[in-house]
Motif scaffolding. Structure first.
Motif, short mmCIF file in Angstrom:
data_model
loop_
_atom_site.label_atom_id
_atom_site.label_comp_id
_atom_site.label_asym_id
_atom_site.label_seq_id
_atom_site.Cartn_x
_atom_site.Cartn_y
_atom_site.Cartn_z
N ALA A 12 -17.99 -8.75 -26.29
CA ALA A 12 -18.24 -7.52 -27.04
C ALA A 12 -19.06 -6.53 -26.22
CB ALA A 12 -18.96 -7.84 -28.35
N ALA A 13 -20.02 -7.04 -25.44
CA ALA A 13 -20.82 -6.15 -24.59
C ALA A 13 -19.94 -5.42 -23.58
CB ALA A 13 -21.91 -6.95 -23.89
N LEU A 14 -19.00 -6.15 -22.99
CA LEU A 14 -18.07 -5.51 -22.04
C LEU A 14 -17.21 -4.48 -22.74
CD1 LEU A 14 -16.99 -8.67 -20.00
CD2 LEU A 14 -18.60 -6.89 -19.31
N LEU A 15 -16.75 -4.80 -23.97
CA LEU A 15 -15.96 -3.86 -24.74
C LEU A 15 -16.77 -2.60 -25.07
CD1 LEU A 15 -13.44 -3.10 -26.42
CD2 LEU A 15 -14.41 -4.42 -28.30
N LEU A 16 -18.01 -2.79 -25.50
CA LEU A 16 -18.88 -1.66 -25.83
C LEU A 16 -19.18 -0.82 -24.60
CD1 LEU A 16 -21.31 -3.48 -28.27
CD2 LEU A 16 -19.83 -1.56 -28.88
N ALA A 17 -19.36 -1.47 -23.45
CA ALA A 17 -19.60 -0.73 -22.22
C ALA A 17 -18.40 0.16 -21.89
CB ALA A 17 -19.88 -1.70 -21.07
N ALA A 18 -17.19 -0.38 -22.08
CA ALA A 18 -15.99 0.42 -21.82
C ALA A 18 -15.91 1.60 -22.79
CB ALA A 18 -14.74 -0.46 -21.94
N ILE A 19 -16.26 1.35 -24.06
CA ILE A 19 -16.24 2.44 -25.06
C ILE A 19 -17.29 3.48 -24.71
CG2 ILE A 19 -16.67 2.99 -27.48
CD1 ILE A 19 -15.53 0.22 -28.18
N THR A 47 -15.54 -10.69 -31.84
CA THR A 47 -15.77 -9.82 -30.68
C THR A 47 -15.47 -8.37 -30.99
OG1 THR A 47 -15.24 -11.63 -29.16
CG2 THR A 47 -15.11 -9.40 -28.28
N VAL A 48 -14.31 -8.13 -31.61
CA VAL A 48 -13.82 -6.76 -31.77
C VAL A 48 -14.43 -6.06 -32.99
CG1 VAL A 48 -11.76 -5.35 -32.18
CG2 VAL A 48 -11.67 -7.28 -30.58
N VAL A 49 -14.46 -6.77 -34.13
CA VAL A 49 -14.82 -6.09 -35.38
C VAL A 49 -16.33 -5.99 -35.59
CG1 VAL A 49 -14.54 -6.04 -37.88
CG2 VAL A 49 -12.61 -6.64 -36.42
N PRO A 50 -17.07 -7.12 -35.77
CA PRO A 50 -18.51 -6.98 -36.05
C PRO A 50 -19.30 -6.30 -34.94
CG PRO A 50 -17.74 -9.19 -36.57
CD PRO A 50 -16.65 -8.53 -35.81
N MET A 51 -18.96 -6.58 -33.68
CA MET A 51 -19.74 -6.04 -32.57
C MET A 51 -19.13 -4.81 -31.95
SD MET A 51 -21.08 -9.43 -30.60
CE MET A 51 -21.93 -10.75 -31.47
N GLY A 52 -17.91 -4.45 -32.31
CA GLY A 52 -17.28 -3.27 -31.77
C GLY A 52 -17.08 -2.20 -32.83
#
Length: 298
Positions: free
Chosen positions: A46-53, A222-227
């Motif tokens: 999730a951290a990597l996903l948030l960094a990309a966002i 990964t995607v929903v609660p943390m993204g």
């Protein structure tokens, strides 16, 4: 109601629903992977996903070096303690027990502000404490408080999650001057990497244990609660006052407990209903005096 308020309510419901469903999701995942490792893996992804966002939103991922100690402290309390210990508690507690214990956090924040900030609780604050404790007593008193070691460990981890997050909230009163998505990405990453390491060293997970349902839950966490939910939470705060949004987050344990009853067959009778009413009434009273924006709350 103004259109901006309706938008705030919509984003608040999205956030609350996603975080609420994470509670029964954790119980499902724990059947296949151990708690620290599973939550840590989901958090790092999730951290990597948030960094990309964050990069896609025009935010800079680099943070000033002098802010790193504050970010590390927030990651320790808001992520490692809050997410890690609450997930550990799910090994031994039902969703209703874990969620209500963890969501007593605002009551502990009110109490910790007394010695740390010299902010004495009002009479209303002591009433909130009494209501919260009464709800916990009703919920945990089903067997006359005859707990085995596992149950006690679950209660301890849930309370540690609540108290340490509350302590972090009290200590870090001043917002960290970092762009919001970037700040969450750093906190989640720094808080979850130690979970993965501890999980590998202590829990020895079986990497092949996840079936299709397990992978689906891991992707959801990964995607929903943390993204999605964090983005919706920031949108909520743009449309609603922080204190209104915080009180609205009391929907999370209620919806989580109902979801666990429907999906997992966990009990939902008069005892759980009374405990929710008492505990969350106390939490709502405690929140009326607080105006912080929490960085992590699932």
């Amino acid at each position: 109601m103004k259109p901006t308020r309706w938008a705030g309510v919509f984003f608040l419901l999205v956030t609350a629903t996603g975080w609420a469903l994470n509670w029964p999701a954790m119980k499902i995942l724990l059947r296949q992977w151990p708690p620290l490792f599973s939550r840590g893996v989901a958090g790092v992804a999730a951290a990597l996903l948030l960094a990309a966002i964050a990069l896609g939103s025009g935010e800079r991922l680099r943070v000033p070096r002098h802010l790193l100690p504050r970010i590390l402290l927030a990651a320790s309390t808001n992520v490692f303690a809050w997410m890690g210990f609450s997930t550990l508690s799910m090994k031994w507690l039902s969703v209703s027990e874990g969620a209500l214990l963890v969501y007593t956090m605002p009551i502990w924040a009110m109490l910790l502000a007394w010695p740390v900030l010299s902010r004495r609780p009002s009479a209303e604050g002591f009433v909130s404490l009494a209501l919260g404790l009464a709800g916990v007593v009703v919920l945990l008193g089903a067997q006359g408080f005859a707990f085995d070691s596992g149950k006690l460990a679950g209660i301890l981890f849930a309370l540690l999650a609540a108290v340490l997050f509350a302590l972090g909230t009290v200590i870090t009163r001043t917002p960290i001057p970092v762009a919001p998505i970037t700040l969450v990405a750093w906190q989640v990453g720094l808080g979850c990497v130690p979970m993965v390491i501890a999980g590998l060293l202590i829990e020895h997970p079986d990497f092949t244990a996840l079936n299709t349902a397990g992978w689906a839950v891991l992707i959801y966490m990964t995607v929903v609660p943390m993204g999605v939910c964090y983005l919706a939470w920031f949108a909520t705060l743009r449309h609603l006052p922080p204190e209104v949004a915080s009180i609205g987050m009391l929907l999370v344990p209620i919806m989580g407990i109902v979801a666990a009853a429907l999906a997992l067959g966990e009990p939902l009778g008069w005892r759980e209903t009374a405990a929710m009413a008492l505990t969350l009434s106390g939490v709502a009273l405690a929140l009326r005096r607080k105006r912080p924006v929490k960085q992590a709350a699932d």
